[in-house]
Design a protein around this motif. Structure first.
Motif, PDB file in Angstrom:
ATOM      1  N   ARG A  57       0.834  -1.201   0.000  1.00  0.00           N
ATOM      2  CA  ARG A  57       0.000   0.000   0.000  1.00  0.00           C
ATOM      3  C   ARG A  57       0.872   1.256   0.000  1.00  0.00           C
ATOM      4  NH1 ARG A  57      -5.262  -1.894   1.146  1.00  0.00           N
ATOM      5  NH2 ARG A  57      -5.379  -3.664   2.576  1.00  0.00           N
ATOM      6  N   LEU A  58       1.952   1.243   0.789  1.00  0.00           N
ATOM      7  CA  LEU A  58       2.822   2.415   0.872  1.00  0.00           C
ATOM      8  C   LEU A  58       3.638   2.598  -0.411  1.00  0.00           C
ATOM      9  CD1 LEU A  58       4.012   2.043   4.563  1.00  0.00           C
ATOM     10  CD2 LEU A  58       2.536   3.856   3.643  1.00  0.00           C
ATOM     11  N   ASP A  59       4.104   1.507  -0.999  1.00  0.00           N
ATOM     12  CA  ASP A  59       4.839   1.611  -2.267  1.00  0.00           C
ATOM     13  C   ASP A  59       3.969   2.247  -3.341  1.00  0.00           C
ATOM     14  OD1 ASP A  59       6.956   0.403  -1.042  1.00  0.00           O
ATOM     15  OD2 ASP A  59       6.884  -1.456  -2.200  1.00  0.00           O
ATOM     16  N   VAL A  60       2.727   1.799  -3.429  1.00  0.00           N
ATOM     17  CA  VAL A  60       1.825   2.341  -4.453  1.00  0.00           C
ATOM     18  C   VAL A  60       1.464   3.786  -4.126  1.00  0.00           C
ATOM     19  CG1 VAL A  60      -0.431   2.076  -5.554  1.00  0.00           C
ATOM     20  CG2 VAL A  60       0.965   0.061  -5.064  1.00  0.00           C
ATOM     21  N   ALA A  61       1.298   4.103  -2.850  1.00  0.00           N
ATOM     22  CA  ALA A  61       1.024   5.490  -2.459  1.00  0.00           C
ATOM     23  C   ALA A  61       2.170   6.399  -2.881  1.00  0.00           C
ATOM     24  CB  ALA A  61       0.800   5.581  -0.953  1.00  0.00           C
ATOM     25  N   ALA A  62       3.416   5.941  -2.705  1.00  0.00           N
ATOM     26  CA  ALA A  62       4.575   6.739  -3.105  1.00  0.00           C
ATOM     27  C   ALA A  62       4.550   7.020  -4.598  1.00  0.00           C
ATOM     28  CB  ALA A  62       5.863   6.017  -2.712  1.00  0.00           C
ATOM     29  N   LEU A  63       4.117   6.033  -5.387  1.00  0.00           N
ATOM     30  CA  LEU A  63       4.022   6.239  -6.838  1.00  0.00           C
ATOM     31  C   LEU A  63       2.886   7.201  -7.174  1.00  0.00           C
ATOM     32  CD1 LEU A  63       4.592   2.564  -8.039  1.00  0.00           C
ATOM     33  CD2 LEU A  63       6.207   4.469  -8.161  1.00  0.00           C
TER      34      LEU A  63
END
Length: 326
Positions: free
Chosen positions: A69-75
């Motif tokens: 979830r955090l990786d995708v949020a960063a993108l």
């Protein structure tokens, strides 16, 4: 001790089932993802699935979901500069902007807003670092080919004096509308780079030959940004187009590579050069292009007649980046 045929079959079955779970998670990040539901996707009991997942991925299901979830949020923060943080939070499964901000700061040591504001500087630093690495690799190669008694030439230690830092983007890029493609894939989880170069001949090619697909075009899909996701957890799919009636046997899976508008850059070089080319395409060409990234996957396209040099490791492909208007 070599695994028995039964053990190999079981491992292939587990691989296929776990990949289905990872793909399901990515498609439903905005939803509550319960253990029992994910276990059903994998056709395991909830009790068994919890342990299998942790052993397979090297992290618990809860840790994986939080990280993804955090990786995708960063993108999202980079690719959707006008999207409110609250909307991003809801898109990746956090209940509020505050919940995302707390988890984001623990992971990336900054707030979502700071991450977004720092993007231009971070991209410039990544581009310079990639070109600097390419310069050092070229220097090492030159030294290996030179007179061993000759002292090595100095490497510039500043941006202005670096040959690669001054290099302008020179790849030919065309904007194309590509059709969707049904593909069979084998997945590699681990760092991009040399391990991917071994994955193709050691695992993918034998599978292609066994299924009569070795003369087809191929695709390579990197699902994770290695500058955000830890290398050991990056996912890469080696793909081949297949007809509608093709049934994938373990450990292969079936997916659809989405169609749409892509920037397609012609590339010929080795693995390190490909890494630099991707960085230049995303960090230099894209900001000046009048486009922004779309959420579809990036991929490399290898035509059926693409050149590959066994002695040098250089290969021909297209680097394909999903686009939409600003």
């Amino acid at each position: 001790m070599q695994p028995t045929p039964t053990e190999r079959d079981n491992s292939a079955l587990y691989t296929q089932r776990m990949n289905k779970v990872l793909d399901h998670i990515d498609r439903h990040l905005d939803q509550d993802l319960e253990l029992a539901d994910l276990a059903a996707v994998a056709h395991f009991s909830a009790f068994h699935f919890h342990r299998v997942f942790a052993a397979w991925m090297g992290e618990t299901l809860g840790d994986y979901l939080r990280r993804r979830r955090l990786d995708v949020a960063a993108l999202y923060l980079v690719n959707e500069p006008a999207m409110p943080v609250l909307e991003i939070a809801l898109n990746v499964g956090f209940g509020s902007g505050e919940a995302l901000a707390r988890a984001f700061k623990l992971r990336f040591a900054c707030t979502p807003s700071q991450w977004r504001l720092q993007t231009p500087r971070r991209w410039a630093e990544q581009l310079f670092a990639a070109r600097r690495l390419a310069e050092q690799q070229q220097s090492n190669l030159d030294q290996g080919l030179s007179n061993p008694d000759q002292p090595p030439g100095p490497l510039s230690g500043n941006h202005g004096g670096s040959l690669f830092a001054q290099t302008e983007f020179r790849m030919k890029v065309t904007i194309q509308t590509l059709p969707p493609v049904r593909v069979a894939y084998l997945r590699h989880i681990g760092p991009y780079g040399p391990s991917i170069s071994r994955f193709w001949p050691e695992q993918v090619l034998p599978w292609l030959i066994a299924h009569g697909l070795e003369k087809e075009a191929r695709y390579g899909i990197g699902h994770d940004d290695p500058l955000i996701t830890e290398g050991s957890k990056c996912r890469y799919d080696a793909c081949v187009p297949v007809p509608p009636d093709f049934v994938a046997k373990n450990p292969a899976g079936i997916a659809e590579l989405p169609g749409g508008r892509y920037a397609c850059a012609e590339f010929f070089g080795d693995g390190p050069a490909a890494s630099l080319a991707w960085t230049e395409l995303l960090r230099e060409w894209l900001p000046k292009s009048g486009y922004q990234l779309d959420s579809r996957p990036f991929f490399e396209y290898y035509p059926a007649d693409a050149c590959y040099e066994m002695d040098t490791g250089r290969f021909e492909c297209q680097l394909c980046v999903p686009l939409r208007g600003l």
